[in-house]
Design an enzyme around this catalytic site. Structure first.
Site, PDB file in Angstrom:
ATOM      1  N   GLY A  13       0.790  -1.106  -0.097  1.00  0.00           N
ATOM      2  CA  GLY A  13      -0.009   0.099   0.024  1.00  0.00           C
ATOM      3  C   GLY A  13       0.800   1.456   0.072  1.00  0.00           C
ATOM      4  O   GLY A  13       1.833   1.151   0.525  1.00  0.00           O
ATOM      5  N   ARG A  74       1.289  -5.231  -6.067  1.00  0.00           N
ATOM      6  CA  ARG A  74       1.271  -6.338  -5.232  1.00  0.00           C
ATOM      7  C   ARG A  74       1.647  -7.467  -6.254  1.00  0.00           C
ATOM      8  O   ARG A  74       1.261  -7.378  -7.326  1.00  0.00           O
ATOM      9  CB  ARG A  74      -0.167  -6.638  -4.708  1.00  0.00           C
ATOM     10  CG  ARG A  74      -0.355  -5.370  -3.609  1.00  0.00           C
ATOM     11  CD  ARG A  74      -1.435  -5.778  -2.737  1.00  0.00           C
ATOM     12  NE  ARG A  74      -1.500  -5.132  -1.312  1.00  0.00           N
ATOM     13  CZ  ARG A  74      -1.805  -3.833  -0.959  1.00  0.00           C
ATOM     14  NH1 ARG A  74      -2.829  -3.316  -1.906  1.00  0.00           N
ATOM     15  NH2 ARG A  74      -1.651  -3.152   0.137  1.00  0.00           N
ATOM     16  N   ASP A 105       4.174  -4.538   6.274  1.00  0.00           N
ATOM     17  CA  ASP A 105       4.927  -5.864   7.029  1.00  0.00           C
ATOM     18  C   ASP A 105       4.707  -6.888   5.846  1.00  0.00           C
ATOM     19  O   ASP A 105       5.512  -7.890   5.630  1.00  0.00           O
ATOM     20  CB  ASP A 105       4.342  -6.076   8.132  1.00  0.00           C
ATOM     21  CG  ASP A 105       3.081  -7.211   8.238  1.00  0.00           C
ATOM     22  OD1 ASP A 105       2.162  -6.910   7.415  1.00  0.00           O
ATOM     23  OD2 ASP A 105       3.486  -7.927   8.842  1.00  0.00           O
ATOM     24  N   THR A 128       3.832   2.730   5.829  1.00  0.00           N
ATOM     25  CA  THR A 128       2.226   2.608   5.772  1.00  0.00           C
ATOM     26  C   THR A 128       1.598   3.348   6.758  1.00  0.00           C
ATOM     27  O   THR A 128       1.795   4.015   7.805  1.00  0.00           O
ATOM     28  CB  THR A 128       1.950   1.112   6.267  1.00  0.00           C
ATOM     29  OG1 THR A 128       0.579   0.722   6.400  1.00  0.00           O
ATOM     30  CG2 THR A 128       2.568   0.719   7.631  1.00  0.00           C
ATOM     31  N   ASP A 130      -1.023   2.653   8.264  1.00  0.00           N
ATOM     32  CA  ASP A 130      -1.670   2.064   9.444  1.00  0.00           C
ATOM     33  C   ASP A 130      -1.098   1.952  10.816  1.00  0.00           C
ATOM     34  O   ASP A 130      -1.690   1.673  11.717  1.00  0.00           O
ATOM     35  CB  ASP A 130      -2.015   0.274   8.869  1.00  0.00           C
ATOM     36  CG  ASP A 130      -2.928   0.457   7.612  1.00  0.00           C
ATOM     37  OD1 ASP A 130      -3.724   0.991   7.385  1.00  0.00           O
ATOM     38  OD2 ASP A 130      -2.389  -0.571   6.831  1.00  0.00           O
ATOM     39  N   ASP A 132       1.050  -0.174  11.789  1.00  0.00           N
ATOM     40  CA  ASP A 132       0.885  -1.574  12.498  1.00  0.00           C
ATOM     41  C   ASP A 132       2.179  -2.363  12.259  1.00  0.00           C
ATOM     42  O   ASP A 132       2.099  -3.688  12.195  1.00  0.00           O
ATOM     43  CB  ASP A 132      -0.294  -2.355  11.621  1.00  0.00           C
ATOM     44  CG  ASP A 132      -0.030  -2.702   9.889  1.00  0.00           C
ATOM     45  OD1 ASP A 132       1.233  -1.809   9.561  1.00  0.00           O
ATOM     46  OD2 ASP A 132      -0.549  -3.007   9.415  1.00  0.00           O
ATOM     47  N   ARG A 174      -6.139  -1.448   8.661  1.00  0.00           N
ATOM     48  CA  ARG A 174      -6.163  -2.672   8.758  1.00  0.00           C
ATOM     49  C   ARG A 174      -6.457  -3.337  10.148  1.00  0.00           C
ATOM     50  O   ARG A 174      -7.551  -2.932  10.746  1.00  0.00           O
ATOM     51  CB  ARG A 174      -4.804  -3.327   8.313  1.00  0.00           C
ATOM     52  CG  ARG A 174      -4.683  -2.881   6.942  1.00  0.00           C
ATOM     53  CD  ARG A 174      -4.287  -4.051   5.968  1.00  0.00           C
ATOM     54  NE  ARG A 174      -2.634  -4.092   5.798  1.00  0.00           N
ATOM     55  CZ  ARG A 174      -2.056  -4.769   5.024  1.00  0.00           C
ATOM     56  NH1 ARG A 174      -2.585  -5.342   4.111  1.00  0.00           N
ATOM     57  NH2 ARG A 174      -0.814  -4.842   5.215  1.00  0.00           N
TER      58      ARG A 174
HETATM   59  P1  ADP Z   1       2.222  -4.223   2.713  1.00  0.00           P
HETATM   60  O1  ADP Z   1       3.664  -4.376   2.308  1.00  0.00           O
HETATM   61  O2  ADP Z   1       1.592  -2.938   2.413  1.00  0.00           O
HETATM   62  O3  ADP Z   1       1.823  -4.819   3.967  1.00  0.00           O
HETATM   63  P2  ADP Z   1       1.122  -6.436   1.138  1.00  0.00           P
HETATM   64  O4  ADP Z   1       0.919  -7.399   2.180  1.00  0.00           O
HETATM   65  O5  ADP Z   1      -0.053  -6.468   0.024  1.00  0.00           O
HETATM   66  O6  ADP Z   1       1.495  -4.928   1.591  1.00  0.00           O
HETATM   67  O7  ADP Z   1       2.253  -7.120   0.700  1.00  0.00           O
HETATM   68  C1  ADP Z   1       3.137  -6.476  -0.364  1.00  0.00           C
HETATM   69  C2  ADP Z   1       3.711  -7.387  -1.132  1.00  0.00           C
HETATM   70  O8  ADP Z   1       4.698  -8.063  -0.746  1.00  0.00           O
HETATM   71  C3  ADP Z   1       3.029  -8.542  -1.753  1.00  0.00           C
HETATM   72  O9  ADP Z   1       2.376  -8.257  -3.098  1.00  0.00           O
HETATM   73  C4  ADP Z   1       4.049  -9.857  -2.130  1.00  0.00           C
HETATM   74  O10 ADP Z   1       4.739  -9.540  -3.387  1.00  0.00           O
HETATM   75  C5  ADP Z   1       4.942  -9.378  -1.006  1.00  0.00           C
HETATM   76  N1  ADP Z   1       4.761 -10.328   0.108  1.00  0.00           N
HETATM   77  C6  ADP Z   1       3.876 -10.108   1.126  1.00  0.00           C
HETATM   78  N2  ADP Z   1       3.723 -11.341   1.850  1.00  0.00           N
HETATM   79  C7  ADP Z   1       4.709 -12.076   1.565  1.00  0.00           C
HETATM   80  C8  ADP Z   1       5.249 -13.398   1.921  1.00  0.00           C
HETATM   81  N3  ADP Z   1       4.848 -14.132   3.033  1.00  0.00           N
HETATM   82  N4  ADP Z   1       6.317 -13.987   1.103  1.00  0.00           N
HETATM   83  C9  ADP Z   1       6.757 -13.328   0.270  1.00  0.00           C
HETATM   84  N5  ADP Z   1       6.277 -12.309  -0.273  1.00  0.00           N
HETATM   85  C10 ADP Z   1       5.375 -11.607   0.500  1.00  0.00           C
END
Ligand code: ADP
Length: 323
Positions: A13, A74, A105, A128, A130, A132, A174
């Protein structure tokens, strides 16, 4: 001067302050003689080889811009080892050893795997709205977002008072209630629902009735998205209070806008610190703010570590001030 190649990316995000972090990291790295690359569209771009040499001009005039000039995306493939290997190779074939990942995260999970599986020296900057992420008191964008919500509450209050209504305001976060809680305290909210606490609807109804008895003409209730959809809460509240209820979902307006001074400062310091760490050959770390100091933790601290907040005392304060 050290001959070193590093890359910068934003992922997950978007949040206000990401550009200020990109700028600070790029300028610091350039000042140290490093070659700086940008990765477009987060892990998706890394996988698709959207990696380009960054110039000083690319980061010029962006400190006050919301969103991210590197774009974000993503990428579900990144959860699979074989795709991470392709992405890591796209960095390695250019000689890129260090990577600054600005994101939440989820992005840190990907960064942690890149570090452990492929030895890419990754430094995480918490970006972020959030708030969080464990290991930092504030994430980039939280403060700007909070101020956006406060501005919205002031406007919503005008109409709430005029019609003597109860308005439920759903805000982002979130599974964290920080945005709702701080918006309630700082925005003069009259009720609060956050996922970290039990939120019995009867208690909220009682509080709102007490307010009306004491002569208050309106109520603004802050509802964190982690509690549930505001329209469903509205249905639950109907019949329990006599005032007319309306619901507002602030939505993506919370993500945008020019970053606050606080977010720009935090972003600039963190961007600078990330490059200092890479210069010292460190990796697998996240940067956080504790008090007035920047601190570092192993990147998995973001989900395995301890979350230090004033949530309990702030919650009590919000309830007290809501009366
Ligand atoms: P944020 O970083 O804002 O928390 P997301 O949770 O959508 O956003 O994660 C962003 C990107 O990070 C995902 O689209 C994916 O490419 C990568 N990612 C998230 N979780 C994992 C994971 N468990 N293992 C590998 N890559 C991950």
């Amino acid at each position: 001067m050290i001959e070193r190649k590093i890359a910068i990316m934003t992922s997950g995000g978007d949040s206000p302050g990401m550009n200020a972090a990109i700028r600070a990291a790029a300028k610091t790295a350039m000042s140290k003689g490093m070659t700086v690359y940008g990765v477009r569209r987060g892990y998706l771009g890394m996988l698709n080889d959207e990696i380009f040499p960054m110039t000083g001009q690319f980061v010029s005039g962006i400190v006050d811009k919301g969103g991210t000039v590197l774009l974000t995306a993503r990428c579900d493939e990144f959860r699979e080892e074989k795709f991470r290997a392709i992405a890591a190779n796209n960095l390695k074939k250019r000689g890129i050893e260090g990577l600054v990942v600005i994101g939440g995260d989820g992005s840190y999970h990907g960064a942690d795997l890149l570090y452990r599986e492929h030895g890419i020296k990754v430094i995480g900057i918490p970006g972020t709205i959030d708030n969080d992420i464990k290991g930092t008191q504030f994430t980039l964008g939280f403060d700007t977002c909070l101020n956006t919500i406060l501005d919205a509450i002031s406007k919503i209050r005008d109409t709430a008072t005029s019609h003597e209504r109860t308005i439920l305001v759903e805000v982002m976060g979130r599974s964290a209630g920080d945005l709702a809680l701080q918006a309630c305290i700082a925005g003069g909210g009259d009720g609060i629902m956050i996922p970290e606490m039990d939120n019995p609807i009867e208690l909220l109804a009682l509080q709102l009735k007490e307010r009306r008895k004491s002569g208050k003409l309106h109520d603004i209730v802050l509802v964190a998205e982690g509690v549930g959809r505001v329209y469903e809460i509205e249905q639950e509240l109907k019949g329990r209070i006599s005032s007319e209820i309306r619901s507002v979902v602030l939505g993506h307006v919370q993500r945008g806008g020019t970053p606050s001074g606080f977010d720009r400062m935090l972003a600039s310091r963190m961007g600078h610190k990330a490059i200092e760490l890479l210069e010292q050959d460190q990796g697998g770390l996240m940067i956080g703010l504790e008090g007035i100091e920047l601190v570092t933790h192993p990147i998995d601290y973001a989900w395995n570590g301890e979350r230090r907040t004033n949530l309990d005392t702030d919650y009590e304060l919000a309830l007290l001030l809501a009366k």
